[in-house]
Write a protein that holds these residues in place. Sequence first.
Motif, PDB file in Angstrom:
ATOM      1  N   LEU A  88      42.127 -27.162  62.896  1.00  0.00           N
ATOM      2  CA  LEU A  88      42.489 -25.797  62.534  1.00  0.00           C
ATOM      3  C   LEU A  88      43.943 -25.555  62.924  1.00  0.00           C
ATOM      4  N   MET A  89      44.663 -24.888  62.046  1.00  0.00           N
ATOM      5  CA  MET A  89      46.058 -24.561  62.312  1.00  0.00           C
ATOM      6  C   MET A  89      46.156 -23.133  62.850  1.00  0.00           C
ATOM      7  N   ALA A  90      46.955 -22.937  63.887  1.00  0.00           N
ATOM      8  CA  ALA A  90      47.264 -21.614  64.429  1.00  0.00           C
ATOM      9  C   ALA A  90      48.661 -21.206  63.965  1.00  0.00           C
ATOM     10  N   PRO A  91      49.028 -19.949  64.143  1.00  0.00           N
ATOM     11  CA  PRO A  91      50.415 -19.573  63.845  1.00  0.00           C
ATOM     12  C   PRO A  91      51.431 -20.376  64.651  1.00  0.00           C
ATOM     13  N   THR A  92      50.998 -20.895  65.798  1.00  0.00           N
ATOM     14  CA  THR A  92      51.894 -21.659  66.667  1.00  0.00           C
ATOM     15  C   THR A  92      51.906 -23.162  66.367  1.00  0.00           C
ATOM     16  N   THR A  93      51.033 -23.619  65.470  1.00  0.00           N
ATOM     17  CA  THR A  93      51.047 -25.029  65.077  1.00  0.00           C
ATOM     18  C   THR A  93      52.314 -25.289  64.262  1.00  0.00           C
ATOM     19  N   THR A  94      53.021 -26.364  64.591  1.00  0.00           N
ATOM     20  CA  THR A  94      54.293 -26.657  63.922  1.00  0.00           C
ATOM     21  C   THR A  94      54.154 -27.856  62.985  1.00  0.00           C
ATOM     22  N   ASP A  95      55.179 -28.024  62.149  1.00  0.00           N
ATOM     23  CA  ASP A  95      55.218 -29.210  61.290  1.00  0.00           C
ATOM     24  C   ASP A  95      55.259 -30.482  62.129  1.00  0.00           C
ATOM     25  N   ASP A  96      55.973 -30.447  63.256  1.00  0.00           N
ATOM     26  CA  ASP A  96      56.023 -31.616  64.134  1.00  0.00           C
ATOM     27  C   ASP A  96      54.648 -31.925  64.722  1.00  0.00           C
ATOM     28  N   ASP A  97      53.864 -30.879  65.020  1.00  0.00           N
ATOM     29  CA  ASP A  97      52.504 -31.096  65.520  1.00  0.00           C
ATOM     30  C   ASP A  97      51.670 -31.837  64.482  1.00  0.00           C
ATOM     31  N   VAL A  98      51.752 -31.399  63.254  1.00  0.00           N
ATOM     32  CA  VAL A  98      51.006 -32.043  62.177  1.00  0.00           C
ATOM     33  C   VAL A  98      51.459 -33.488  62.009  1.00  0.00           C
ATOM     34  N   ALA A  99      52.761 -33.709  62.034  1.00  0.00           N
ATOM     35  CA  ALA A  99      53.287 -35.071  61.883  1.00  0.00           C
ATOM     36  C   ALA A  99      52.825 -35.969  63.028  1.00  0.00           C
ATOM     37  N   ARG A 100      52.804 -35.430  64.239  1.00  0.00           N
ATOM     38  CA  ARG A 100      52.353 -36.237  65.378  1.00  0.00           C
ATOM     39  C   ARG A 100      50.896 -36.654  65.206  1.00  0.00           C
ATOM     40  N   HIS A 101      50.034 -35.699  64.812  1.00  0.00           N
ATOM     41  CA  HIS A 101      48.626 -36.056  64.590  1.00  0.00           C
ATOM     42  C   HIS A 101      48.504 -37.129  63.531  1.00  0.00           C
ATOM     43  N   LEU A 102      49.215 -36.984  62.437  1.00  0.00           N
ATOM     44  CA  LEU A 102      49.078 -37.946  61.337  1.00  0.00           C
ATOM     45  C   LEU A 102      49.546 -39.335  61.758  1.00  0.00           C
ATOM     46  N   ALA A 103      50.594 -39.406  62.575  1.00  0.00           N
ATOM     47  CA  ALA A 103      51.057 -40.707  63.050  1.00  0.00           C
ATOM     48  C   ALA A 103      50.005 -41.372  63.927  1.00  0.00           C
ATOM     49  N   VAL A 104      49.389 -40.596  64.826  1.00  0.00           N
ATOM     50  CA  VAL A 104      48.351 -41.141  65.706  1.00  0.00           C
ATOM     51  C   VAL A 104      47.115 -41.512  64.896  1.00  0.00           C
ATOM     52  N   PHE A 105      46.723 -40.652  63.969  1.00  0.00           N
ATOM     53  CA  PHE A 105      45.559 -40.937  63.125  1.00  0.00           C
ATOM     54  C   PHE A 105      45.772 -42.237  62.337  1.00  0.00           C
ATOM     55  N   ALA A 106      46.953 -42.396  61.751  1.00  0.00           N
ATOM     56  CA  ALA A 106      47.244 -43.626  60.995  1.00  0.00           C
ATOM     57  C   ALA A 106      47.175 -44.842  61.910  1.00  0.00           C
ATOM     58  N   GLU A 107      47.652 -44.709  63.133  1.00  0.00           N
ATOM     59  CA  GLU A 107      47.634 -45.826  64.080  1.00  0.00           C
ATOM     60  C   GLU A 107      46.194 -46.244  64.432  1.00  0.00           C
ATOM     61  N   ILE A 108      45.346 -45.283  64.781  1.00  0.00           N
ATOM     62  CA  ILE A 108      44.017 -45.662  65.240  1.00  0.00           C
ATOM     63  C   ILE A 108      43.119 -46.110  64.084  1.00  0.00           C
ATOM     64  N   VAL A 109      43.319 -45.538  62.905  1.00  0.00           N
ATOM     65  CA  VAL A 109      42.555 -46.012  61.749  1.00  0.00           C
ATOM     66  C   VAL A 109      43.035 -47.387  61.330  1.00  0.00           C
ATOM     67  N   GLY A 110      44.355 -47.594  61.354  1.00  0.00           N
ATOM     68  CA  GLY A 110      44.892 -48.903  60.995  1.00  0.00           C
ATOM     69  C   GLY A 110      44.363 -50.014  61.890  1.00  0.00           C
ATOM     70  N   GLU A 111      44.265 -49.732  63.186  1.00  0.00           N
ATOM     71  CA  GLU A 111      43.730 -50.718  64.121  1.00  0.00           C
ATOM     72  C   GLU A 111      42.247 -50.980  63.854  1.00  0.00           C
ATOM     73  N   LEU A 112      41.536 -49.922  63.441  1.00  0.00           N
ATOM     74  CA  LEU A 112      40.114 -50.055  63.181  1.00  0.00           C
ATOM     75  C   LEU A 112      39.827 -50.955  61.984  1.00  0.00           C
ATOM     76  N   VAL A 113      40.664 -50.871  60.959  1.00  0.00           N
ATOM     77  CA  VAL A 113      40.379 -51.623  59.728  1.00  0.00           C
ATOM     78  C   VAL A 113      41.181 -52.922  59.632  1.00  0.00           C
ATOM     79  N   ALA A 114      41.989 -53.212  60.658  1.00  0.00           N
ATOM     80  CA  ALA A 114      42.822 -54.431  60.619  1.00  0.00           C
ATOM     81  C   ALA A 114      41.968 -55.676  60.563  1.00  0.00           C
TER      82      ALA A 114
END
Length: 460
Positions: A434-460
């Motif tokens: 869920l996004m709050a008014p205080t959620t930033t574009d950098d917050d979203v980018a950070r999550h996506l980078a971490v998500f890509a990392e852990i999924v990538g390791e899972l399917v490697a």
Amino acid sequence: MINRASIDRASINRATLARLHERELAEFARRNPRSAEAYAAADHLFGRVPMTWMNKKAGGFPLYFESARGSRISDIDGHEYLDFALGDTGAMAGHSPQAVLDAVSRRIDTVGGITTMMPTVDAEWVGAELSRRFGMDVWSFSLTATDANRWAIRLVRALTGRSKILFHSYSYHGSVDESLIVVGPDGEGMSRPGNVGSPVDVTLTSRVAEINDLPGLERQLKHGDVAAVLIEPALTNIGIVLPEPGYHAAVRELTRRYGALLIIDETHTFSAGSGGATRAWGLEPDIVVIGKAIADGVPSGAYGLSQELAERALARDDLDLIDMGGVGGTLAGSPLSIAAMRATLQHVLTDDAFEGMIARATTFAAGIEAVIVEHDLPWAVAQLGARVEYRFARPYPTTGTASAESADADLEDYLHLALANRGILLTPFHNMALMAPTTTDDDVARHLAVFAEIVGELVA
């Protein structure tokens, strides 16, 4: 309908998943010794937690809260997290926004009077603002959306003379007894698995149909005993399940044809916009229920009625709407909760704030989808305004039962745990962000980078 056994699990190696999960469990234990110690010492709490649902914990014990501001939350081991759970909507405005702090502080410290048996003039402002957003004419307040649902159910039963309430299978309306019903294998209602201490067989009080199943809905309405259809505009607590085009217009037509009222529970679907799905999608309910986010987590809820329904209820001299009739609570509409509601609606969860929240959710959803496509995973993403969810099925489920069957507890626990170990929290019950008014574009980018990392390791 998606059958659990038919979901393609081949793209996730279960041995790899188990190995990575064990690694993350060890890291979670290493990082959080104070939380582990606090949990082990909680001998006087039922289930060792203040509420038993806090035992939904991927790491074997819950993280213990220390402090929060905006979209950041900290635990007692000193770790700060990006919080996409936001109190499962209760803190959708962000943690402790200054406007709400000021209003609550004024009520407690300056003016005084946390709870009384007197109205405040702020209540009329809140009612008028809720009318502007959701279209209902008059409002009554509660401490939770669960209570608001219960009281709305009592009213519609009294006004229609009918006994049953119709729900979507796997919808969420708090702990309302009547709502704990799902569609069984024979297409008829049955108690939701795990229902605790049901006072009566739920099929005596309720009927049920899948979202997006208009023939099933009409079949239940034809019995002629349904006082109201009480639904979320989209399912939210079994994964987001969106309505198909034209579904809600057909629901409204069917309820009118068969003499049932329509109650829309916007408690979670408030994420669709500043007037929830009701305004965003042009819905025409007889009653609207909302809670949690409207006071930024200060206990509150509300239900709004059309003027016609309100007049019908108030004209009934056989209904005790003032004392012990079962549609009120002493702490409801307290000066404290009303002050928090006004501050949240006036200054924080504004029309402009929702534009930014929804834009960031759109970026979040697109990033998740890109990772899924990159690895050819049988998962899919849904967005409901400022809320995003992914499920382990493709295409995305279109009914509550299908969404329930797409669950994968081992995979979900791994993802939640790996994210938490890297400083990111999702809602514990499912893969909701869920996004709050205080959620930033950098917050979203950070999550996506971490998500890509852990999924990538899972399917490697």
